[in-house]
Motif scaffolding. Sequence first.
Motif, mmCIF file in Angstrom:
data_model
loop_
_atom_site.group_PDB
_atom_site.id
_atom_site.type_symbol
_atom_site.label_atom_id
_atom_site.label_comp_id
_atom_site.label_asym_id
_atom_site.label_seq_id
_atom_site.Cartn_x
_atom_site.Cartn_y
_atom_site.Cartn_z
ATOM 1 N N THR A 435 1.038 -1.236 0.589
ATOM 2 C CA THR A 435 0.297 0.347 -0.136
ATOM 3 C C THR A 435 0.859 1.553 -0.010
ATOM 4 O O THR A 435 0.200 2.637 -0.312
ATOM 5 C CB THR A 435 -0.826 0.076 1.385
ATOM 6 N N SER A 436 2.060 1.218 0.273
ATOM 7 C CA SER A 436 2.802 2.340 0.453
ATOM 8 C C SER A 436 3.810 2.745 -1.557
ATOM 9 O O SER A 436 4.672 3.991 -1.300
ATOM 10 C CB SER A 436 4.255 1.650 0.649
ATOM 11 N N THR A 437 2.897 1.593 -2.073
ATOM 12 C CA THR A 437 3.932 2.045 -3.804
ATOM 13 C C THR A 437 3.065 3.278 -4.170
ATOM 14 O O THR A 437 1.526 3.624 -3.766
ATOM 15 C CB THR A 437 3.654 1.492 -4.584
ATOM 16 N N GLU A 438 3.576 3.951 -5.132
ATOM 17 C CA GLU A 438 2.621 5.209 -5.557
ATOM 18 C C GLU A 438 1.688 5.402 -6.358
ATOM 19 O O GLU A 438 0.123 5.733 -6.316
ATOM 20 C CB GLU A 438 3.881 6.319 -6.873
ATOM 21 N N TYR A 439 1.060 3.546 -7.263
ATOM 22 C CA TYR A 439 0.206 2.944 -8.180
ATOM 23 C C TYR A 439 -1.311 2.563 -6.749
ATOM 24 O O TYR A 439 -1.954 3.339 -7.047
ATOM 25 C CB TYR A 439 1.012 2.225 -8.752
ATOM 26 N N PHE A 440 -0.468 2.633 -5.549
ATOM 27 C CA PHE A 440 -1.502 1.640 -4.326
ATOM 28 C C PHE A 440 -1.806 2.974 -3.938
ATOM 29 O O PHE A 440 -3.279 2.582 -3.508
ATOM 30 C CB PHE A 440 -1.007 0.758 -3.530
ATOM 31 N N VAL A 446 -8.151 7.748 -5.255
ATOM 32 C CA VAL A 446 -9.059 8.220 -5.733
ATOM 33 C C VAL A 446 -10.543 6.509 -5.630
ATOM 34 O O VAL A 446 -11.385 6.354 -6.576
ATOM 35 C CB VAL A 446 -9.033 7.772 -7.058
ATOM 36 N N LYS A 447 -10.726 6.153 -4.536
ATOM 37 C CA LYS A 447 -11.129 4.948 -4.353
ATOM 38 C C LYS A 447 -13.308 4.614 -3.894
ATOM 39 O O LYS A 447 -13.442 4.394 -5.263
ATOM 40 C CB LYS A 447 -10.838 3.638 -2.808
ATOM 41 N N ILE A 449 -13.740 6.961 -6.237
ATOM 42 C CA ILE A 449 -14.605 7.372 -7.855
ATOM 43 C C ILE A 449 -13.457 6.362 -8.961
ATOM 44 O O ILE A 449 -14.567 6.421 -10.130
ATOM 45 C CB ILE A 449 -13.887 8.562 -8.889
ATOM 46 N N LEU A 450 -12.899 5.238 -7.704
ATOM 47 C CA LEU A 450 -12.562 4.125 -8.712
ATOM 48 C C LEU A 450 -12.888 2.725 -9.686
ATOM 49 O O LEU A 450 -14.307 2.685 -8.646
ATOM 50 C CB LEU A 450 -11.877 3.778 -8.204
ATOM 51 N N THR A 451 -13.561 2.477 -10.634
ATOM 52 C CA THR A 451 -13.834 1.595 -10.857
ATOM 53 C C THR A 451 -13.987 0.508 -10.591
ATOM 54 O O THR A 451 -14.473 -0.547 -9.991
ATOM 55 C CB THR A 451 -14.529 1.408 -12.937
ATOM 56 N N VAL A 452 -12.732 0.295 -11.282
ATOM 57 C CA VAL A 452 -11.618 -1.107 -11.059
ATOM 58 C C VAL A 452 -9.980 -1.110 -11.388
ATOM 59 O O VAL A 452 -9.738 -0.312 -11.997
ATOM 60 C CB VAL A 452 -12.432 -2.886 -12.380
ATOM 61 N N VAL A 453 -9.642 -1.746 -10.043
ATOM 62 C CA VAL A 453 -8.267 -2.202 -11.144
ATOM 63 C C VAL A 453 -7.758 -3.961 -11.591
ATOM 64 O O VAL A 453 -8.360 -3.975 -10.770
ATOM 65 C CB VAL A 453 -7.239 -1.924 -9.505
ATOM 66 N N ASN A 454 -7.396 -3.815 -12.790
ATOM 67 C CA ASN A 454 -7.411 -4.592 -13.318
ATOM 68 C C ASN A 454 -5.443 -4.561 -13.449
ATOM 69 O O ASN A 454 -4.620 -4.739 -14.283
ATOM 70 C CB ASN A 454 -7.456 -4.594 -14.908
ATOM 71 N N LEU A 491 -8.917 -1.655 -1.140
ATOM 72 C CA LEU A 491 -9.847 -1.853 -1.986
ATOM 73 C C LEU A 491 -10.998 -2.592 -2.386
ATOM 74 O O LEU A 491 -10.298 -3.565 -1.435
ATOM 75 C CB LEU A 491 -9.221 -2.035 -3.287
ATOM 76 N N ASP A 492 -12.084 -1.975 -2.589
ATOM 77 C CA ASP A 492 -13.417 -2.881 -2.682
ATOM 78 C C ASP A 492 -13.051 -3.906 -3.355
ATOM 79 O O ASP A 492 -12.484 -3.842 -4.887
ATOM 80 C CB ASP A 492 -14.606 -1.342 -2.710
ATOM 81 N N PRO A 493 -13.715 -5.236 -3.075
ATOM 82 C CA PRO A 493 -13.394 -6.293 -4.418
ATOM 83 C C PRO A 493 -14.486 -6.282 -5.453
ATOM 84 O O PRO A 493 -13.554 -6.073 -6.651
ATOM 85 C CB PRO A 493 -14.845 -7.221 -3.609
ATOM 86 N N SER A 494 -15.479 -4.811 -5.358
ATOM 87 C CA SER A 494 -15.550 -4.229 -6.735
ATOM 88 C C SER A 494 -14.912 -4.395 -7.440
ATOM 89 O O SER A 494 -15.232 -3.696 -8.779
ATOM 90 C CB SER A 494 -16.864 -3.696 -6.535
#
Length: 572
Positions: A435-440, A446-447, A449-454, A491-494
Amino acid sequence: MDPVTPGGGRRRRSILRLGIAALAASALTVTGLAGAGTAQAADVNVAKNAGFESGLADWTCSAGSGTAVGSPVHGGASALKATPAGQDNAKCSQTVAVKPNSTYTLSAWVQGSYVYLGASGTGTTDVSTWTPGGSGWTQLSTSFTTGASTTSVTVYTHGWYGQSAYHADDISVFGPDGGGGTDPDPTVPTAPAGLAAGPVTSSSVSLSWSPVTGATGYNVYRDGSKVLAVSGTSATVTGLAASSSYGFQVTATNSAGESPKSATVTATTAKDGGTTDPNVPRHALTGYWQNFDNAATVQKLRDVQSQYDIIAVSFADSTATAGEITFNLDPAVGYASTADFKADIAAKKAAGKSVILSVGGERGNVTINSDASATAFADSAYALMREYGFNGIDIDLEHGINSTYLTKALRQLSQKAGSSLVLTMAPQTIDMQSTSTEYFRTALNVKDILTVVNMQYYNSGSMLGCDGKVYSQGSVDFLTALACIQLEGGLDPSQVGLGVPASTRGAGSGYVDPSVVKNALDCLSRGTDCGSFRPARTYPSLRGAMTWSTNWDATAGNAWSNAVGPHVHGLP
């Protein structure tokens, strides 16, 4: 996406895609008087169905190599597409009626690599001509003279062995009527039926209607005024006011004239910044569509398999301004115009799909490291959404990001686009190990407004799972134990999807059989079909899966989407 093999990356080769053309044979020529007041008949085009408006009627193509297509065309609504395969050169021919001892001009508009046009059985010297291909339409032309007893000649087009498909249109065999006549003059088409309004935004309305026999184009009217002329059966009317109602009609056109107007359909634009595009389904399949030719099957958006719910157009391009993006439609994909591409986006959206623009890729990079660059990104991304009709943006930056400013950019974009924004991400495995990485950090920032992380579960080698153990790439455990980091990291499972290659050629490493993907989905959502790693709980709302790419999927016979798509849609 981060494929490292020649087949997997963002390799842009400017390969001529087959587009086409067609020659409209024209002028009638009077040969003058012969003898005492007897006039010679005017020359005509003795070829039938010369523009393929009636499909392949009157034409025969070897080995089933030909088909009539609606785009691209040189004239009218159809053209020939013929594809060489194996020992077949995709020869399409027609026998025409001719007069003995007469001269004919043979011509056609073609596009593609090594396209031939010729005539045989002339009774004198058979002829042919060809082009090695080029950047635009090419008109091939030659002439022949018939023998003293010749009453029919075979005219043909063909490609060449091992080359891509070619297109041909508006073929003309111009000379004296041999008794077979010519295609009848067109009549004014009937009014289009089936006019319907699709997705709307605050400034645009998407329309579609049924094709009209004999039509070569269509005019779109807004509240009685003509606003567009298009060749296909869909259009997007832009420049509208928010929260406003408009009446639309369509007419069909050809060289004989314009049809009466269709019935009126009324549509109301969304509130400013809003949209009525459908939401992403609870369980969704994401596919990246390649805006370039890298040896995978070249697709237009209309060809993308129906199982995909989110289609990520790959990729946006950066400009000289930091943070700013643009989009350049690659000619290799084969679109006749940007309008056709936009129409395909509108059609996919009307079918309930979300079409988004992916930013980044293996070779693409956009620098967002300041307030100015964050604003430039948001402004340019929103402008592209409005121009093309994209539902949102995919973040696939693989050269490092700044979570502070990328978060600002995405927040600004969300404020402009509204709650219907589809926002996805495709980080590499290393980017989501902690969770410390810039991407995470960005994903968590933006959780809301975020749709999905693939995440891309490939091209990475072994990685740590959420239990601290090392798992080998390409296994059920690799997929589930690494997904667990995101699922338990905030992150939410969705908002979690499994990203894998569609075929062995889609990435340098990490391909897994679709059965492995299905097992991983079941392990995470149902607690069944797990490997040695078993999550502490299940995640029934897991979003689904993603693949690179729809093109590699098509190359492999759609095996991935046919297997994984129904499974994703059947998750609890």
